[in-house]
Design an enzyme around this catalytic site. Structure first.
Site, PDB file in Angstrom:
ATOM      1  CB  ALA A  63      -4.323  -0.864  15.483  1.00 37.01           C
ATOM      2  N   GLY A 102      -7.748  -2.641  18.655  1.00 41.23           N
ATOM      3  CA  GLY A 102      -8.512  -2.564  17.353  1.00 41.23           C
ATOM      4  C   GLY A 102      -9.329  -3.966  16.940  1.00 41.23           C
ATOM      5  CD  GLU A 105     -10.938   0.312  19.214  1.00 38.39           C
ATOM      6  OE1 GLU A 105     -10.128   0.207  18.631  1.00 38.39           O
ATOM      7  OE2 GLU A 105     -11.165   1.619  19.544  1.00 38.39           O
ATOM      8  CD  GLU A 125      -6.809   0.132  22.128  1.00 38.39           C
ATOM      9  OE1 GLU A 125      -7.064  -0.323  23.506  1.00 38.39           O
ATOM     10  OE2 GLU A 125      -7.636  -0.253  21.164  1.00 38.39           O
TER      11      GLU A 125
HETATM   12  C1  3H9 Z   1      -4.874  -0.445  18.837  1.00 42.48           C
HETATM   13  O1  3H9 Z   1      -5.566  -1.517  18.552  1.00 42.48           O
HETATM   14  C2  3H9 Z   1      -5.476   0.824  18.492  1.00 42.48           C
HETATM   15  C3  3H9 Z   1      -6.795   0.941  18.033  1.00 42.48           C
HETATM   16  O2  3H9 Z   1      -7.617   1.017  19.244  1.00 42.48           O
HETATM   17  C4  3H9 Z   1      -7.066   2.262  17.023  1.00 42.48           C
HETATM   18  C5  3H9 Z   1      -6.394   1.935  16.025  1.00 42.48           C
HETATM   19  C6  3H9 Z   1      -6.675   3.373  14.909  1.00 42.48           C
HETATM   20  N1  3H9 Z   1       0.871  -4.725  15.984  1.00 42.48           N
HETATM   21  O3  3H9 Z   1       3.606 -10.413  22.418  1.00 42.48           O
HETATM   22  P1  3H9 Z   1       4.223 -11.427  21.595  1.00 42.48           P
HETATM   23  C7  3H9 Z   1       4.108  -8.842  17.506  1.00 42.48           C
HETATM   24  S1  3H9 Z   1      -3.282  -0.528  19.668  1.00 42.48           S
HETATM   25  C8  3H9 Z   1       2.140  -5.237  15.556  1.00 42.48           C
HETATM   26  O4  3H9 Z   1       5.421 -12.054  21.445  1.00 42.48           O
HETATM   27  P2  3H9 Z   1       2.235 -13.323  22.810  1.00 42.48           P
HETATM   28  C9  3H9 Z   1       5.402  -8.525  18.545  1.00 42.48           C
HETATM   29  O5  3H9 Z   1       6.073  -7.682  18.356  1.00 42.48           O
HETATM   30  C10 3H9 Z   1      -2.916  -2.142  19.659  1.00 42.48           C
HETATM   31  N2  3H9 Z   1       2.857  -6.216  16.214  1.00 42.48           N
HETATM   32  O6  3H9 Z   1       3.226 -12.826  21.666  1.00 42.48           O
HETATM   33  C11 3H9 Z   1       6.184 -10.197  18.374  1.00 42.48           C
HETATM   34  O7  3H9 Z   1       6.636  -9.722  17.145  1.00 42.48           O
HETATM   35  P3  3H9 Z   1       8.133 -10.495  17.004  1.00 42.48           P
HETATM   36  C12 3H9 Z   1      -3.926  -2.784  20.787  1.00 42.48           C
HETATM   37  C13 3H9 Z   1       2.444  -7.096  17.071  1.00 42.48           C
HETATM   38  O8  3H9 Z   1       1.714 -14.510  22.194  1.00 42.48           O
HETATM   39  C14 3H9 Z   1       4.750 -10.912  17.723  1.00 42.48           C
HETATM   40  O9  3H9 Z   1       3.761 -10.128  17.274  1.00 42.48           O
HETATM   41  N3  3H9 Z   1      -3.166  -4.209  21.134  1.00 42.48           N
HETATM   42  C15 3H9 Z   1       1.241  -6.411  17.682  1.00 42.48           C
HETATM   43  O10 3H9 Z   1       3.338 -13.334  23.991  1.00 42.48           O
HETATM   44  C16 3H9 Z   1       4.248 -11.739  18.987  1.00 42.48           C
HETATM   45  O11 3H9 Z   1       3.873 -11.117  19.929  1.00 42.48           O
HETATM   46  C17 3H9 Z   1      -2.264  -4.486  22.022  1.00 42.48           C
HETATM   47  O12 3H9 Z   1      -1.707  -3.629  22.748  1.00 42.48           O
HETATM   48  C18 3H9 Z   1       0.521  -5.587  17.104  1.00 42.48           C
HETATM   49  N4  3H9 Z   1      -0.602  -4.992  17.692  1.00 42.48           N
HETATM   50  O13 3H9 Z   1       1.240 -12.351  23.117  1.00 42.48           O
HETATM   51  C19 3H9 Z   1      -1.996  -5.875  22.126  1.00 42.48           C
HETATM   52  N5  3H9 Z   1       1.000  -7.467  18.722  1.00 42.48           N
HETATM   53  O14 3H9 Z   1       7.894 -12.100  17.264  1.00 42.48           O
HETATM   54  C20 3H9 Z   1      -0.424  -6.063  21.892  1.00 42.48           C
HETATM   55  C21 3H9 Z   1       2.105  -8.176  18.926  1.00 42.48           C
HETATM   56  O15 3H9 Z   1       8.741  -9.841  16.079  1.00 42.48           O
HETATM   57  N6  3H9 Z   1      -0.001  -7.290  21.832  1.00 42.48           N
HETATM   58  N7  3H9 Z   1       2.857  -7.904  17.873  1.00 42.48           N
HETATM   59  O16 3H9 Z   1       9.029 -10.077  18.263  1.00 42.48           O
HETATM   60  C22 3H9 Z   1      -0.020  -8.118  22.952  1.00 42.48           C
HETATM   61  O17 3H9 Z   1      -0.468  -7.867  24.022  1.00 42.48           O
HETATM   62  C23 3H9 Z   1       0.476  -9.519  22.785  1.00 42.48           C
HETATM   63  O18 3H9 Z   1       1.190  -9.544  21.616  1.00 42.48           O
HETATM   64  C24 3H9 Z   1      -0.528 -10.661  22.649  1.00 42.48           C
HETATM   65  C25 3H9 Z   1       0.167 -12.154  22.455  1.00 42.48           C
HETATM   66  C26 3H9 Z   1      -1.102 -10.921  24.056  1.00 42.48           C
HETATM   67  C27 3H9 Z   1      -1.385 -10.476  21.629  1.00 42.48           C
END
Ligand code: 3H9
Length: 692
Positions: A63, A102, A105, A125
């Site tokens: 999400a 998400g 999901e 999450e």
């Molecule tokens: C969820 O899904 C809830 C659901 O169950 C229910 C909903 C109802 N959203 O980490 P990076 C940005 S909760 C917004 O440097 P990498 C990040 O801030 C979510 N922004 O890249 C950064 O911005 P900036 C569950 C996001 O290649 C840029 O993207 N998912 C999100 O080293 C690049 O990110 C997670 O918890 C996001 N979800 O790693 C996964 N994700 O360039 C969270 C990233 O401005 N994300 N950004 O600084 C990660 O773990 C890593 O970003 C990922 C890529 C492994 C995907």
């Protein structure tokens, strides 16, 4: 059709492509066209199957975290997943990169999931203080079984495509062009005619659940949660999937999600997620980075060996230098043993171990460092020794090589001034064990070139570190604040607290351990040596060391340890020593409560953080929090000392610091002007004194 979710038809197979860089988060502007496209495709007789795929570097990574805490715009993710489950034709998620939260999901709403070899799948999450809120807790156990799902949801750790296939989460791991293969897979499924059963209706794996064993495992996980609500909610939701009908479990998941997303813990953990990424945004980050192909590490002791492993784990060839063949052999043997332990624990394959060991090259000749692009010294913490090492490096390192010191306290400017290329030098302060601990303080010296800083910040992320740029001062950000946190410890003891009482106040707060347990673990002789070097004394700690009580390694320190055990046992001898010292100093014992312990340890910690900000040693309050959450065990559910100051009330902290300043006269309690301004404004923004 929106560019965030576009549709193409490949011989009757519709391909819906989500395109929302950088990580294809399910923002509102993706959800709306995705929902509309799926409605149209469901009803389109020319479409026999649907593939959901993503453009760019990854499948949907979750999400959109930036939307949490704001009003939810429809359609929500849950509605999209529910819609998918009304589609009679086969639906296939084609996963590359990471299908997280998400994103997974969404994929669980499809009949099938196919992935490429390198894909990773997970529900992280919990790391944001949440539980999966798009049906993940109810659907995942139906595919992989309750026990496996519990582990994945409570740890938040993603699994590989291969493991996901073995567990039943992925239907096929495909070689070659993922999208072309996914279309072929979908087409074959359409031809097979089904049946296509939605995940919500697959109950066979759940029926196998051993509920008693599940509860034992869940209780164990709850014990380890240390005051965090999310892991417990995750386990509860996974249990609901077993014991409640699907729709009731789904509704319960939603209630828990809404409660967590509105709470302080998740707010703190989401803040830390963005704080870690913000910390990488340093001036000059867009400059051309220097090429780092080989890393040199000087010193194969605990620290040097750990640093070398951290780089090998990140895939970098490492030259490890020691002063003698024996010391080098010892260091390399320890590295090999550490990897063997990982293999025996199942966290590393034998093949990966061999591959990593193959990256090491041992040497006892400085000339061998000439081929390295980055050289880090991890030798004895002494200015003369460090200068000697840098003098040798200056002579052999290739032009443009980055030279780094792993010092914890020494003046990096002074070391830099001793060589001919101060612009190529900085500090890289790793935390022990360096191959495990996420924190890296990158110490920017006066003359460090901007591209050197940018290169090292970038490199740190590539080896999985949470990197924070700090300025030069005694102890940098972390250890300087640690001294402030511990400054009252001896006074607290003399006035009537005990090591166990203080440690309990810390663990109740959410720290993994208190300062005395920590001291025993690290070795009390280290602080003793440092104090002697600086002409300082600590009346109780010094006496313990004089008695040979160095902590766990001698079986006695602030606590006693039964042989072979790491469990601290309160020691009447230590309590008697404290009473005797208090009597000598005419200090009368009184009852000291947890609140006072927090006020006299953690408020000075925040206060010192404010001073560090004002001096420009840290660029942002959030950088300080990244240091404390990743290197010192500050409870993530409280976001780090500076975030917590806002939660606890900066005005109250100032008031209590003033009180303790009046009581003791000690400078540690004198409120920093910046903290006062924070108390007036209500946040750190705009109160930062001097930009770093
Ligand atoms: C969820 O899904 C809830 C659901 O169950 C229910 C909903 C109802 N959203 O980490 P990076 C940005 S909760 C917004 O440097 P990498 C990040 O801030 C979510 N922004 O890249 C950064 O911005 P900036 C569950 C996001 O290649 C840029 O993207 N998912 C999100 O080293 C690049 O990110 C997670 O918890 C996001 N979800 O790693 C996964 N994700 O360039 C969270 C990233 O401005 N994300 N950004 O600084 C990660 O773990 C890593 O970003 C990922 C890529 C492994 C995907």
């Amino acid at each position: 059709m929106s560019s965030s979710a576009s549709v193409a038809n490949e011989n009757g197979v519709a391909v819906v492509t989500i395109d929302n860089p950088p990580v294809n988060a399910l923002s509102f502007h993706v959800r709306k066209p995705l929902y509309e496209a799926l409605v149209a495709l469901r009803d389109d007789p020319a479409v026999s199957a649907i593939v959901i795929a993503c453009a760019g570097r990854t499948f949907v990574a979750g999400a959109d975290i930036t939307e949490f805490g704001k009003p939810v715009e429809q359609p929500e993710l849950r509605a999209i997943v529910a819609l998918l489950e009304t589609i009679a034709k086969p639906t296939v998620a084609a996963i590359h990169g990471t299908a997280l939260g998400g994103g997974l999901e969404l994929a669980l709403g499809c009949h099938f999931r196919v992935a490429d070899q390198d894909a990773k799948l997970g529900l992280p999450e919990v790391k944001l203080g949440l539980l999966p809120g798009g049906g993940g807790t109810v659907r995942l156990p139906r595919l992989v079984g309750a026990a496996k799902a519990l582990g994945m949801i409570v740890s938040g750790t993603p699994i590989s495509a291969g493991e996901a296939e073995a567990a039943g989460l992925v239907d096929a791991v495909l070689d070659g062009d993922l999208l072309a293969e996914a279309i072929r897979f979908a087409s074959e499924m359409a031809i097979s005619g089904g049946p296509f059963i939605a995940v919500r209706d697959r109950n066979d794996r759940l029926a196998e659940t051993d509920l008693a064993a599940f509860d034992v495992h869940a209780a164990d996980l709850a014990r380890k949660a240390r005051g965090l609500e999310a892991p417990i909610a995750c386990a509860g939701a996974a249990r609901n999937a077993i014991t409640l009908p699907f729709d009731e479990a789904l509704a319960a998941e939603r209630r828990l999600f809404l409660k967590l997303v509105a709470g302080d813990q998740s707010r703190a953990q989401r803040y830390l997620f963005f704080a870690e990424r913000e910390a990488a945004k340093v001036p000059g980050r867009d400059l051309h980075k220097r090429k780092i192909a080989r890393v040199g590490v000087i010193g194969a002791g605990t620290m040097g060996g750990g640093i070398a492993m951290a780089f090998a784990n990140g895939g970098f060839p490492v030259t490890l230098l020691e002063t003698s063949a024996e010391a080098l052999q010892r260091g390399l043997a320890t590295i090999e043993k550490n990897y063997a332990v990982s293999v025996s624990r199942g966290s590393l394959s034998e093949e990966a171990k061999q591959q990593r060991l193959g990256l090491f090259k041992g040497s006892i000749d400085y000339a061998d460092l000439a081929e390295c692009d980055l050289i880090i010294e991890a030798v004895f913490e002494d200015m003369a020794v460090k200068k000697d090492v840098f003098g040798k490096l200056d002579a052999v390192a290739k032009p443009g090589a980055i030279l780094a010191t792993n010092t914890s306290y020494l003046d990096v400017n002074e070391i830099a001034a001793s060589i001919s290329r101060p612009q190529d030098m900085l500090g890289m302060h790793f935390f022990s064990p360096a191959n495990v601990m996420k924190l890296l303080e990158i110490v920017r010296a006066e003359k460090t070139a901007p591209d050197v800083l940018a290169t090292v910040v970038d490199l740190a992320r590539r080896i999985g570190k949470a990197a924070v740029v700090v300025g030069v001062c005694h102890g940098f950000v972390g250890n300087r604040m640690l001294s402030a946190r511990g400054a009252e410890n001896e006074f607290l003891l003399l006035e009537g607290a005990t090591p166990s009482k203080i440690d309990k106040a810390f663990t109740d707060f959410g720290w993994p351990m208190g300062p005395f347990q920590m001291g025993d673990l690290a070795g009390l002789d280290i602080g003793w040596r440092n104090r002697k070097a600086r002409g300082q004394t600590a009346v109780i700690a010094d006496t313990l060391c004089e008695q040979g009580r160095f902590g766990q390694k001698t079986g006695r320190g602030w606590y006693r340890y039964e042989s072979g055990s790491r469990e601290p046992v309160a020691d009447p001898e230590v309590e008697a020593l404290i009473l005797a010292k208090a009597a000598e100093q005419d200090v009368e014992a009184r009852a000291i409560g947890a609140e006072e312990i927090i006020e006299r340890t953690l408020y000075p910690l925040v206060n010192e953080g404010a001073r560090i900000l004002a001096e420009g040693i840290a660029a942002r309050a959030s950088d300080i929090d990244v240091v404390w959450a990743n290197g010192y065990g500050f409870p993530v559910g409280k976001g780090g000392p500076m975030f917590w100051a806002g939660l606890d009330g900066a005005a109250r902290i100032v008031e209590r610091l003033e009180y303790w300043h009046r009581q003791t006269g000690r400078a540690i309690f004198e409120p920093a002007p910046l903290l006062r301004r924070f108390a007036e404004k209500g946040n750190w923004e705009g109160v930062v004194g001097r930009p770093a």
